[in-house]
Structure formats: C-alpha cells, structure tokens
Design a protein around this motif. Structure first.
Motif, PDB file in Angstrom:
ATOM      1  N   GLN A  74      -0.341  -5.026   7.722  1.00  0.00           N
ATOM      2  CA  GLN A  74      -1.138  -5.925   8.549  1.00  0.00           C
ATOM      3  C   GLN A  74      -1.407  -7.243   7.820  1.00  0.00           C
ATOM      4  O   GLN A  74      -1.280  -8.325   8.391  1.00  0.00           O
ATOM      5  CB  GLN A  74      -2.456  -5.267   8.950  1.00  0.00           C
ATOM      6  CG  GLN A  74      -3.317  -6.171   9.811  1.00  0.00           C
ATOM      7  CD  GLN A  74      -4.640  -5.520  10.189  1.00  0.00           C
ATOM      8  OE1 GLN A  74      -4.931  -4.402   9.825  1.00  0.00           O
ATOM      9  NE2 GLN A  74      -5.450  -6.253  10.935  1.00  0.00           N
ATOM     10  N   VAL A  75      -1.727  -7.159   6.540  1.00  0.00           N
ATOM     11  CA  VAL A  75      -1.990  -8.365   5.744  1.00  0.00           C
ATOM     12  C   VAL A  75      -0.702  -9.162   5.560  1.00  0.00           C
ATOM     13  O   VAL A  75      -0.699 -10.396   5.661  1.00  0.00           O
ATOM     14  CB  VAL A  75      -2.626  -8.005   4.384  1.00  0.00           C
ATOM     15  CG1 VAL A  75      -2.821  -9.245   3.529  1.00  0.00           C
ATOM     16  CG2 VAL A  75      -3.954  -7.293   4.591  1.00  0.00           C
ATOM     17  N   PHE A  76       0.415  -8.464   5.324  1.00  0.00           N
ATOM     18  CA  PHE A  76       1.703  -9.157   5.182  1.00  0.00           C
ATOM     19  C   PHE A  76       2.038  -9.930   6.461  1.00  0.00           C
ATOM     20  O   PHE A  76       2.419 -11.099   6.417  1.00  0.00           O
ATOM     21  CB  PHE A  76       2.830  -8.184   4.845  1.00  0.00           C
ATOM     22  CG  PHE A  76       4.168  -8.863   4.764  1.00  0.00           C
ATOM     23  CD1 PHE A  76       4.539  -9.553   3.626  1.00  0.00           C
ATOM     24  CD2 PHE A  76       5.046  -8.834   5.834  1.00  0.00           C
ATOM     25  CE1 PHE A  76       5.763 -10.211   3.552  1.00  0.00           C
ATOM     26  CE2 PHE A  76       6.268  -9.479   5.768  1.00  0.00           C
ATOM     27  CZ  PHE A  76       6.628 -10.169   4.621  1.00  0.00           C
ATOM     28  N   VAL A  77       1.887  -9.285   7.605  1.00  0.00           N
ATOM     29  CA  VAL A  77       2.194  -9.939   8.880  1.00  0.00           C
ATOM     30  C   VAL A  77       1.289 -11.152   9.080  1.00  0.00           C
ATOM     31  O   VAL A  77       1.760 -12.211   9.504  1.00  0.00           O
ATOM     32  CB  VAL A  77       2.078  -8.944  10.054  1.00  0.00           C
ATOM     33  CG1 VAL A  77       2.141  -9.657  11.398  1.00  0.00           C
ATOM     34  CG2 VAL A  77       3.177  -7.894   9.958  1.00  0.00           C
ATOM     35  N   GLN A  78       0.010 -11.034   8.770  1.00  0.00           N
ATOM     36  CA  GLN A  78      -0.903 -12.169   8.904  1.00  0.00           C
ATOM     37  C   GLN A  78      -0.440 -13.346   8.056  1.00  0.00           C
ATOM     38  O   GLN A  78      -0.429 -14.494   8.516  1.00  0.00           O
ATOM     39  CB  GLN A  78      -2.322 -11.773   8.500  1.00  0.00           C
ATOM     40  CG  GLN A  78      -3.012 -10.877   9.494  1.00  0.00           C
ATOM     41  CD  GLN A  78      -4.349 -10.369   8.972  1.00  0.00           C
ATOM     42  OE1 GLN A  78      -4.617 -10.384   7.773  1.00  0.00           O
ATOM     43  NE2 GLN A  78      -5.182  -9.896   9.878  1.00  0.00           N
ATOM     44  N   GLU A  79      -0.065 -13.060   6.810  1.00  0.00           N
ATOM     45  CA  GLU A  79       0.397 -14.143   5.928  1.00  0.00           C
ATOM     46  C   GLU A  79       1.712 -14.734   6.412  1.00  0.00           C
ATOM     47  O   GLU A  79       1.871 -15.946   6.457  1.00  0.00           O
ATOM     48  CB  GLU A  79       0.562 -13.626   4.497  1.00  0.00           C
ATOM     49  CG  GLU A  79      -0.728 -13.378   3.783  1.00  0.00           C
ATOM     50  CD  GLU A  79      -0.520 -13.027   2.318  1.00  0.00           C
ATOM     51  OE1 GLU A  79       0.611 -13.127   1.798  1.00  0.00           O
ATOM     52  OE2 GLU A  79      -1.516 -12.646   1.676  1.00  0.00           O
ATOM     53  N   ALA A  80       2.653 -13.879   6.764  1.00  0.00           N
ATOM     54  CA  ALA A  80       3.986 -14.340   7.146  1.00  0.00           C
ATOM     55  C   ALA A  80       3.985 -15.106   8.467  1.00  0.00           C
ATOM     56  O   ALA A  80       4.816 -15.995   8.669  1.00  0.00           O
ATOM     57  CB  ALA A  80       4.942 -13.155   7.222  1.00  0.00           C
ATOM     58  N   MET A  81       3.051 -14.795   9.356  1.00  0.00           N
ATOM     59  CA  MET A  81       3.022 -15.423  10.674  1.00  0.00           C
ATOM     60  C   MET A  81       2.100 -16.635  10.755  1.00  0.00           C
ATOM     61  O   MET A  81       1.997 -17.257  11.805  1.00  0.00           O
ATOM     62  CB  MET A  81       2.610 -14.388  11.731  1.00  0.00           C
ATOM     63  CG  MET A  81       3.606 -13.250  11.880  1.00  0.00           C
ATOM     64  SD  MET A  81       5.291 -13.796  12.242  1.00  0.00           S
ATOM     65  CE  MET A  81       5.074 -14.555  13.836  1.00  0.00           C
ATOM     66  N   THR A 136       0.812  -1.215   0.000  1.00  0.00           N
ATOM     67  CA  THR A 136       0.000   0.000   0.000  1.00  0.00           C
ATOM     68  C   THR A 136       0.848   1.268   0.000  1.00  0.00           C
ATOM     69  O   THR A 136       0.622   2.176  -0.806  1.00  0.00           O
ATOM     70  CB  THR A 136      -0.932   0.012   1.237  1.00  0.00           C
ATOM     71  OG1 THR A 136      -1.747  -1.153   1.199  1.00  0.00           O
ATOM     72  CG2 THR A 136      -1.807   1.240   1.268  1.00  0.00           C
ATOM     73  N   GLN A 137       1.788   1.363   0.915  1.00  0.00           N
ATOM     74  CA  GLN A 137       2.624   2.563   1.009  1.00  0.00           C
ATOM     75  C   GLN A 137       3.505   2.734  -0.219  1.00  0.00           C
ATOM     76  O   GLN A 137       3.689   3.850  -0.709  1.00  0.00           O
ATOM     77  CB  GLN A 137       3.495   2.526   2.261  1.00  0.00           C
ATOM     78  CG  GLN A 137       2.718   2.669   3.541  1.00  0.00           C
ATOM     79  CD  GLN A 137       3.637   2.641   4.754  1.00  0.00           C
ATOM     80  OE1 GLN A 137       4.842   2.726   4.646  1.00  0.00           O
ATOM     81  NE2 GLN A 137       3.031   2.507   5.925  1.00  0.00           N
ATOM     82  N   CYS A 138       4.038   1.637  -0.721  1.00  0.00           N
ATOM     83  CA  CYS A 138       4.890   1.693  -1.912  1.00  0.00           C
ATOM     84  C   CYS A 138       4.090   2.181  -3.113  1.00  0.00           C
ATOM     85  O   CYS A 138       4.587   2.965  -3.922  1.00  0.00           O
ATOM     86  CB  CYS A 138       5.506   0.327  -2.190  1.00  0.00           C
ATOM     87  SG  CYS A 138       6.560  -0.271  -0.852  1.00  0.00           S
ATOM     88  N   ALA A 139       2.857   1.707  -3.229  1.00  0.00           N
ATOM     89  CA  ALA A 139       1.981   2.150  -4.314  1.00  0.00           C
ATOM     90  C   ALA A 139       1.695   3.641  -4.181  1.00  0.00           C
ATOM     91  O   ALA A 139       1.791   4.394  -5.162  1.00  0.00           O
ATOM     92  CB  ALA A 139       0.677   1.357  -4.306  1.00  0.00           C
TER      93      ALA A 139
END
Length: 120
Positions: A104-111, A81-84
């Motif tokens: 938040q979505v990245f952390v959910q996937e990665a964890m 999001t921020q990069c976009a």
C-alpha cells in the motif's frame, strides 16, 4: 521532470549488475537533489541487515556500502513487509534508517503525481 524517484530493486548477488545499477541510480538521484525512495524486495532484502552490503562485490562498480550509506543519509530505504517476513527479518534487525512497509505504501509513493518509478 519527476521530483521523486521510486526504485524497487528485486535482485541481489545472483544478478549483481542489475542490483548495482539500482543502487547506483538511486544514489545518483540523491546526489542530484532528487527525492529518492529505494525499496528492497526479493533477494535485495538482505541488504537491509548490517554488514550484508559489504559482502557484495562487482568489479568496476561503486561499493554497495557507500551507495547504501548515501541513500540512508539523503533518501529513504524501505524493506518490503512480506519479503522481510519470509526471511524472518524484523525491525530490530535492520540498519538504522531502514523502514519496513508494504504494498500500500509502495503504491502511494509510486502513484504520486510527481513520482517516476523504476524496477530492477
């Protein structure tokens, strides 16, 4: 063995080998039947736009458009999001199948219990 592979790629043409490696590992994961989520961040953000992968060149590497196509067909591709926002990229600009999501979505996937994460 992890059932899901979450890959964050930060590099673009300025670090071509690192960038290509991330896309290659992700595509091999998809071809191997692994659930793959590739995150485009930093300079790799530009690959979410139509035609940008075709501009990437690296001798002896699989063509980036082919790798990206396989990821869009069999995995998940997410633009940070921020990069976009920093690049004025919106959802209407990106390739079909690319989603825009945040940390938040990245952390959910990665964890997730069944996830293995890699950063390039």
């Amino acid at each position: 063995m992890a059932k899901k592979l979450v890959i964050k790629v930060t590099a673009g043409p300025e670090a071509a080998e690192r960038c290509s490696q991330a896309f290659t590992v992700a595509a091999v994961g998809v071809a191997s039947g692994v659930e793959v989520s590739l995150w485009l961040t930093g300079e790799s953000s530009w690959f979410a736009l139509p035609g940008r992968a075709a501009e990437f060149e690296l001798p002896h590497a699989a063509p980036l458009p082919d790798l990206l196509d396989s990821l869009l067909a069999g995995g998940r591709v997410t633009l940070c999001t921020q990069c976009a926002a920093r690049r004025d990229i919106t959802e209407k600009d990106v390739l079909e199948g690319v989603r825009i999501a945040g940390a938040q979505v990245f952390v959910q996937e990665a964890m997730a219990d069944d996830a293995q994460s890699l950063v390039y």
